[in-house]
Design a protein around this motif. Structure first.
Motif, PDB file in Angstrom:
ATOM      1  N   UNK A 106       0.843  -1.254   0.118  1.00  0.00           N
ATOM      2  CA  UNK A 106       0.035  -0.096  -0.056  1.00  0.00           C
ATOM      3  C   UNK A 106       0.751   1.252  -0.086  1.00  0.00           C
ATOM      4  N   UNK A 107       1.899   1.330   0.915  1.00  0.00           N
ATOM      5  CA  UNK A 107       2.723   2.265   0.998  1.00  0.00           C
ATOM      6  C   UNK A 107       4.272   2.604   0.528  1.00  0.00           C
ATOM      7  N   UNK A 108       4.671   1.198   0.443  1.00  0.00           N
ATOM      8  CA  UNK A 108       6.020   1.134   0.258  1.00  0.00           C
ATOM      9  C   UNK A 108       7.010   1.031   1.414  1.00  0.00           C
ATOM     10  N   UNK A 109       6.164   0.969   2.497  1.00  0.00           N
ATOM     11  CA  UNK A 109       7.080   0.954   3.778  1.00  0.00           C
ATOM     12  C   UNK A 109       6.373   0.018   4.824  1.00  0.00           C
ATOM     13  N   UNK A 110       6.964  -0.834   5.614  1.00  0.00           N
ATOM     14  CA  UNK A 110       6.756  -1.508   6.725  1.00  0.00           C
ATOM     15  C   UNK A 110       7.144  -0.905   7.966  1.00  0.00           C
ATOM     16  N   UNK A 111       6.422  -0.331   8.761  1.00  0.00           N
ATOM     17  CA  UNK A 111       6.893   0.195   9.917  1.00  0.00           C
ATOM     18  C   UNK A 111       7.568  -1.007  11.044  1.00  0.00           C
ATOM     19  N   UNK A 112       8.552  -0.784  11.518  1.00  0.00           N
ATOM     20  CA  UNK A 112       9.221  -1.925  12.228  1.00  0.00           C
ATOM     21  C   UNK A 112       8.449  -2.544  13.222  1.00  0.00           C
ATOM     22  N   UNK A 113       8.371  -3.743  13.140  1.00  0.00           N
ATOM     23  CA  UNK A 113       7.513  -4.597  14.070  1.00  0.00           C
ATOM     24  C   UNK A 113       8.570  -5.717  15.053  1.00  0.00           C
ATOM     25  N   UNK A 114       8.200  -6.069  15.884  1.00  0.00           N
ATOM     26  CA  UNK A 114       8.983  -7.308  16.632  1.00  0.00           C
ATOM     27  C   UNK A 114       8.241  -8.762  16.450  1.00  0.00           C
ATOM     28  N   UNK A 115       8.950  -9.797  16.256  1.00  0.00           N
ATOM     29  CA  UNK A 115       8.522 -10.883  15.722  1.00  0.00           C
ATOM     30  C   UNK A 115       9.759 -12.073  16.085  1.00  0.00           C
ATOM     31  N   UNK A 116       9.755 -13.210  15.992  1.00  0.00           N
ATOM     32  CA  UNK A 116      10.712 -14.135  16.021  1.00  0.00           C
ATOM     33  C   UNK A 116      10.876 -15.009  14.666  1.00  0.00           C
ATOM     34  N   UNK A 117      12.352 -15.474  14.642  1.00  0.00           N
ATOM     35  CA  UNK A 117      12.549 -16.282  13.353  1.00  0.00           C
ATOM     36  C   UNK A 117      13.204 -17.589  13.998  1.00  0.00           C
ATOM     37  N   UNK A 118      12.620 -18.582  13.479  1.00  0.00           N
ATOM     38  CA  UNK A 118      13.064 -19.990  13.916  1.00  0.00           C
ATOM     39  C   UNK A 118      14.371 -20.105  12.953  1.00  0.00           C
ATOM     40  N   UNK A 119      15.605 -20.437  13.734  1.00  0.00           N
ATOM     41  CA  UNK A 119      16.815 -20.403  13.193  1.00  0.00           C
ATOM     42  C   UNK A 119      16.761 -21.856  12.549  1.00  0.00           C
ATOM     43  N   UNK A 120      17.922 -22.138  11.926  1.00  0.00           N
ATOM     44  CA  UNK A 120      18.033 -23.306  11.232  1.00  0.00           C
ATOM     45  C   UNK A 120      18.011 -24.534  11.958  1.00  0.00           C
ATOM     46  N   UNK A 121      18.770 -24.350  13.382  1.00  0.00           N
ATOM     47  CA  UNK A 121      18.592 -25.422  14.271  1.00  0.00           C
ATOM     48  C   UNK A 121      17.700 -25.541  15.088  1.00  0.00           C
ATOM     49  N   UNK A 128      13.865  -7.479  15.695  1.00  0.00           N
ATOM     50  CA  UNK A 128      13.012  -6.304  15.438  1.00  0.00           C
ATOM     51  C   UNK A 128      13.193  -6.013  13.763  1.00  0.00           C
ATOM     52  N   UNK A 129      12.253  -6.065  12.883  1.00  0.00           N
ATOM     53  CA  UNK A 129      12.355  -5.925  11.511  1.00  0.00           C
ATOM     54  C   UNK A 129      11.337  -4.876  10.948  1.00  0.00           C
ATOM     55  N   UNK A 130      12.045  -4.045   9.807  1.00  0.00           N
ATOM     56  CA  UNK A 130      11.314  -3.188   9.105  1.00  0.00           C
ATOM     57  C   UNK A 130      11.718  -3.077   7.905  1.00  0.00           C
ATOM     58  N   UNK A 131      11.037  -2.712   6.807  1.00  0.00           N
ATOM     59  CA  UNK A 131      11.590  -2.557   5.452  1.00  0.00           C
ATOM     60  C   UNK A 131      10.932  -1.645   4.497  1.00  0.00           C
TER      61      UNK A 131
END
Length: 168
Positions: A106-121, A128-131
């Motif tokens: 919609x806007x070309x931006x994603x405000x930073x947000x907190x989440x988790x990633x599951x690592x390979x192990x 914190x991710x934003x883009x």
């Protein structure tokens, strides 16, 4: 400066001056581009923050060493297509990603947000991710990823100290 026979000297000098001015401008632009690329390279190769380039369907197209280290994957895994943000996102965080993709579209931006990633192990890492969308693209974005592990550990230590203070 060579000039055709009968050309006024003033016109010849204006032409030469114009050519010189364009060459100077081109040299300045080339230097500015080089400096910009060096700055970007320093950010990309530094180990301060993870950076990735991805499509909106979940595939990570490129990532810097800091990001790969954070999630426990190798460059070879990335090149083989085994590093997908959609697959590293636990089910309870998928709605957050869907909202971010909608923001990007919609806007070309994603405000930073907190989440988790599951690592390979299989372990999890809080982030914190934003883009933002890459200019001119409808499907490719660039994102930063910051490891929140230390912050979360300090927050837990603070909570424990506060509980001990209440008890003590």
């Amino acid at each position: 400066v060579w000039a055709p026979a009968g050309a006024p000297a003033e016109a010849v000098w204006k032409s030469a001056s114009s050519i010189h001015s364009r060459e100077v401008d081109r040299a300045r632009a080339k230097e500015a581009l080089r400096e910009s690329e060096e700055s970007y390279r320093s950010l990309w190769e530094g180990n301060l923050i993870g950076i990735l380039k991805a499509d909106l369907r979940g595939k990570i197209l490129d990532a810097n060493p800091a990001f790969l280290k954070l999630v426990g994957y190798t460059r070879e895994d990335l090149l083989a297509g085994r590093v997908r943000w959609a697959d590293m996102t636990p089910p309870e965080n998928r709605a957050l990603d869907e909202r971010a993709v909608a923001q990007l579209e919609a806007t070309g931006l994603a405000a930073p947000w907190e989440k988790e990633y599951v690592r390979r192990d299989g372990s999890r890492v809080p982030i914190l991710i934003g883009g933002s969308m890459i200019q001119g693209s409808t499907d490719t974005c660039v994102a930063f990823v910051l490891d929140l592990t230390d912050r979360r550990r300090l927050e837990e230590q603070l909570r424990q100290a506060q509980r001990m203070e209440v008890i003590g």
